[in-house]
Design an enzyme around this catalytic site. Structure first.
Site, PDB file in Angstrom:
ATOM      1  N   LYS A  88     -10.815 117.010  -8.810  1.00 40.80           N
ATOM      2  CA  LYS A  88     -10.632 118.155  -9.721  1.00 40.80           C
ATOM      3  C   LYS A  88     -10.791 117.792 -11.197  1.00 40.80           C
ATOM      4  O   LYS A  88     -11.170 118.644 -12.001  1.00 40.80           O
ATOM      5  CB  LYS A  88      -9.247 118.790  -9.508  1.00 40.80           C
ATOM      6  CG  LYS A  88      -9.107 119.518  -8.190  1.00 40.80           C
ATOM      7  CD  LYS A  88      -7.762 120.217  -8.107  1.00 40.80           C
ATOM      8  CE  LYS A  88      -7.569 120.884  -6.770  1.00 40.80           C
ATOM      9  NZ  LYS A  88      -6.362 121.714  -6.714  1.00 40.80           N
ATOM     10  N   ASP A 138      -6.109 127.900  -9.390  1.00 40.71           N
ATOM     11  CA  ASP A 138      -4.830 127.548  -8.744  1.00 40.71           C
ATOM     12  C   ASP A 138      -3.648 128.246  -9.418  1.00 40.71           C
ATOM     13  O   ASP A 138      -2.822 128.874  -8.759  1.00 40.71           O
ATOM     14  CB  ASP A 138      -4.595 126.031  -8.800  1.00 40.71           C
ATOM     15  CG  ASP A 138      -5.434 125.264  -7.790  1.00 40.71           C
ATOM     16  OD1 ASP A 138      -5.772 125.832  -6.736  1.00 40.71           O
ATOM     17  OD2 ASP A 138      -5.738 124.088  -8.065  1.00 40.71           O
TER      18      ASP A 138
END
Ligand code: NAP
Length: 282
Positions: free
Chosen positions: A69, A105
């Site tokens: 990420k 997220d």
């Protein structure tokens, strides 16, 4: 699949546990989008080649999971403001060869919290347990809801302090508190969020804090979705708290990705059903 099918995927290391393909393929079926989504095992030394591959093959979108990420940001053309503040990307949109990185997220978590447990976060006092990778996106997204406070506590103090320093401006709602001060902070909080891995399978009887510290009527929220109801949430329910599990965050981070890629509203209920069915082995 035919000669018009648009391809999507998720990359990670490991990746075989992921529920994203079943969830996103259900979303494509449900909305009649001619798309296909698969999981790809990409090791860190192959990350640059993998991103070159999606450019060359014209993938429309990609999800990115642990451990890529942060590193993936190097290979993208543009990073959305939120993903830049969080310092991590979990969704890539390919706009005619230009790769744009987003982070869904934190916003996925907040949408789930608001739809499933607490519609109004403005003015609320929030405590966040943990300061790892997931906490960053969540604190960033919570702070945008204009809460009265977001207090971060972490077993390792330095990480709570650094997270608060990077996401909290002077006079803003975000601050770090010592783990020893949690009991008092939880007693006053309207929402307590567990972002630590404490209570995750197989350690299903562990809780990050004593649920008896919570104020009755407060919201107890846990990012963990395996198990769906953690020991922390069970204890909170006995204390007459409203409880919110981690499945919604997973579903809504995928829903945002679907919406960024297709421009269509995500079929959230069907996506959730598909993931739940896979847990029960159906
Ligand atoms: P991470 O970066 O490894 O962070 C782990 C956090 O847990 C750190 O704050 C760590 O504290 C704390 N911790 C670990 N063991 C602890 C213990 N025994 N006592 C107190 N604190 C402890 O992991 P992450 O990526 O943030 O993920 C955290 C959790 O969120 C996992 O359970 C993951 O499954 C869940 N998650 C759910 C979703 C979803 O879609 N629902 C998405 C992402 C993550 P230290 O800093 O002191 O080590």
């Amino acid at each position: 699949m035919d000669n018009q099918t648009v391809v999507y995927g998720v990359i990670g290391d490991p990746i075989r546990h992921t529920k994203s393909p079943i969830m996103l393929n259900r979303a494509f079926r449900e909305t009649g989008v001619n798309g296909a989504y698969a999981a790809f095992h990409v090791t860190p030394d192959r990350l640059e080649a993998a991103i070159g591959g999606i450019r060359a093959l014209g993938f429309r979108g990609l999800n990115v999971t642990i451990p890529h990420k942060v590193a993936v940001m190097t290979w993208l053309d543009e990073i959305d403001e939120g993903a830049r503040a969080i310092g991590a990307v979990n969704t890539i949109v390919n706009e005619n060869g230009r790769l744009i990185g987003y982070n869904t997220d934190g916003i996925g978590y907040v949408r789930s919290l608001k739809e499933e447990a607490e519609p109004e976060l403005a003015g609320r006092r929030i405590v966040v347990l943990g300061a790892g990778g997931a906490a960053r996106g969540i604190v960033w997204a919570l702070a945008r809801e204009l809460p009265a406070s977001v207090k971060i506590a972490n077993r390792t103090w330095d990480k709570a302090r650094d997270l608060a320093a990077s996401l909290g401006g002077d006079g803003g709602p975000v601050s770090a508190i010592r783990w020893e001060d949690l009991r008092d902070a939880c007693g006053e909080a309207d929402v307590v969020v567990n972002t630590t891995s404490v209570g995750m399978s197989p350690n299903v009887d562990d809780t990050p804090i004593d649920p008896a510290w919570l104020k009755p009527g407060a919201v107890a929220s846990d990012l963990i979705y395996n198990p769906l109801v953690t020991a922390f949430l069970r204890g909170a329910r006995e204390r007459d708290c409203r409880i919110h599990g981690g499945l919604g965050m997973f579903v809504y981070q995928g829903a945002y990705a679907f919406e960024y890629w297709t421009g269509l509203p995500a079929p959230v209920a069907a996506m959730r059903d598909e993931v739940l069915a896979s847990f029960s082995g159906k």
